[in-house]
Design a protein around this motif. Structure first.
Motif: not given
Ligand SMILES: Cc1cc2nc3c(=O)[nH]c(=O)nc-3n(C[C@H](O)[C@H](O)[C@H](O)COP(=O)(O)OP(=O)(O)OC[C@H]3O[C@@H](n4cnc5c(N)ncnc54)[C@H](O)[C@@H]3O)c2cc1C
Length: 426
Positions: A15, A17, A39-40, A47, A52, A85, A136, A284, A305-306, A334
């Protein structure tokens, strides 16, 4: 850097990060194989629009996708979908094998955990009724979207960012919307009093029934479907859909099985390295030393956050290539809620003074937060210039004179000055 003849880097979590990390590594000239695994069952997507524009059908699914297939090919990044995983076998040198629930194995020389967070579940009677939803991921959003045409009453539990964004979206789609917040005000964790009050009034003006200080008793239903939310005062709020937005829980289970230190997220140092000194964890899921330059020693937090995902990824990319670059950054965020765009720079926690800056235009203002006389953050509503000025001042370790900050005839950047000795000591 990992050698060419090994399995390179495995990034678990495809996703925000994970994508940023893979891109940062290639930008740094990292040549080892990179596997971006998630996993998705979707191609890596963004996201923020889920609550929105995507929810309102203003943009297509395609627009959420991070990169065209050619990008992954050109950058030699292997994207693996639909593999969860569940176990990691790791050697002392940091290499090892990840095992998925279907028994597939993914050997790696280096490992990155970008596993994010999941929606916090609400333990309430009736929570299993059809129509009680969370938001989510893309599947959640597709489910919500599919139900919207037949629903008139949407109840949102939780007055945080995602709940309010979804509430505003549903209202814009002509739905009857109620927001139920347990705390005394909206967006309690992230903004101060003035901003919270503004959003309470603004959402009510848009026709959303926002209630704060509410205690829930149970979800009510008929034939297995949710029909309402019963409050402890006996009121029942009718609902065709209940959307629960009460925060997230970091996904630490894998890290815990690996013996990595976890506490409100996977604990990492300023270089994004987990407690084994090899694995990086970002975004996150990571619990990080406060990245704001000059933050109190030892203070830790988790950012959702992004901006954090992208900036943290750069630091992790350096670590994986053998360089050490400390994570120092001004967090920003934001949130678009109907006609209002809130932008936040810095962290307002611990502020002891606020200055409100408002030029009389409707729905447009900024709140600047100070601690010990020094600027630490700002909430800017429909005020992108103020946001830019504050972000720029904070990133240069400047403050903005509180005495002139309310003067809307002056740009905030004109009042940006170095903090005094006394302010620095705070
Ligand atoms: C509806 C919504 C609106 C948002 N709006 C904003 C915004 O306006 N501005 C902003 O800055 N941020 C916003 N965010 C927050 C932002 O999207 C997150 O901070 C960001 O997605 C974090 O990214 P990440 O990759 O760390 O984690 P995630 O996006 O949570 O991605 C983690 C990924 O890892 C996968 N995963 C987890 N465990 C496993 C495993 N064991 N094996 C394989 N895969 C696995 C998950 O399925 C997921 O796809 C929003 C979030 C949501 C849900």
């Amino acid at each position: 850097m990992a050698a060419e003849n090994n399995h390179g880097l495995l990034i678990i979590g495809a996703s925000q990060s994970g994508v940023a990390l893979a891109g940062s590594l290639r930008a740094l000239g990292y040549t080892a194989p990179v596997t971006l695994l998630g996993e998705e069952d979707h191609r890596p997507y963004q996201r923020p629009a889920l609550s929105k524009d995507f929810m309102q059908d203003k943009i297509s699914k395609e627009k959420l996708i991070f990169r065209a297939p050619e990008y992954w090919e050109e950058h030699n990044i292997d994207v693996v979908k639909g593999q969860r995983i569940e176990r990691i076998e790791k050697k002392p040198d940091g290499s090892g094998t990840a095992v998925s629930v279907t028994g597939e194995t993914f050997p790696f020389q280096q490992l990155a955990l970008t596993v994010g967070a999941r929606a916090r579940r609400l333990p309430l009677e009736g929570t299993d009724l059809d129509g009680v939803l969370y938001l989510r991921n893309a599947d959640d959003a597709l489910d919500l979207k599919a139900r919207m045409p037949d629903a008139q009453n949407l109840v949102v539990i939780g007055g945080g960012f995602i709940g309010l964004e979804a509430a505003a979206s549903a209202r814009a789609m002509g739905k009857t919307v109620t927001v139920l917040e347990a705390g005394p005000r909206l967006i309690g964790r992230a903004v101060g009093e003035e901003t919270a009050e503004f959003f309470l009034a603004a959402h009510r003006d848009q026709g959303i029934d926002v209630r704060v200080g509410v205690n829930l008793e149970r979800f009510e239903g008929e034939h297995g479907r949710v029909t309402g939310v019963r409050l402890d005062n006996g009121d029942v709020v009718p609902a065709d859909i209940v959307l629960v937005g009460i925060g997230v829980v970091p996904n630490t289970e894998l890290a815990e099985t690996m013996g990595l230190r976890c506490d409100n997220g996977i604990q990492v140092d300023e270089y994004a390295l987990a407690s084994d000194g090899h694995t990086v964890a970002i975004g996150d899921c990571a619990n990080i030393p406060n990245p704001i330059p000059g933050a109190p020693e030892g203070e830790r937090l988790r950012l959702e956050s992004v901006n954090n995902a992208v900036e943290h990824a750069k630091v992790a990319a350096y670590s994986l290539t053998g360089r050490r670059e400390e994570y120092q950054s001004i967090p920003w965020f934001w949130s678009n809620q109907g006609p209002y765009k809130l932008q936040i720079a810095g962290l307002s926690t611990g502020h002891d003074q606020t200055v409100v800056r408002r030029d009389g235009s409707d729905g447009k203002f900024s709140v600047l937060y100070y601690r010990g006389g020094r600027l630490i953050a700002a909430d800017c509503v429909n005020s992108p210039v103020d946001f830019m000025d504050v972000k720029s001042a904070l990133s240069k370790a400047l403050t903005i004179d509180a005495g002139t900050a309310a003067d809307t005839e002056r740009r905030l950047k004109e009042s940006a000055v170095p903090p005094t000795e006394q302010e620095l000591d705070q």
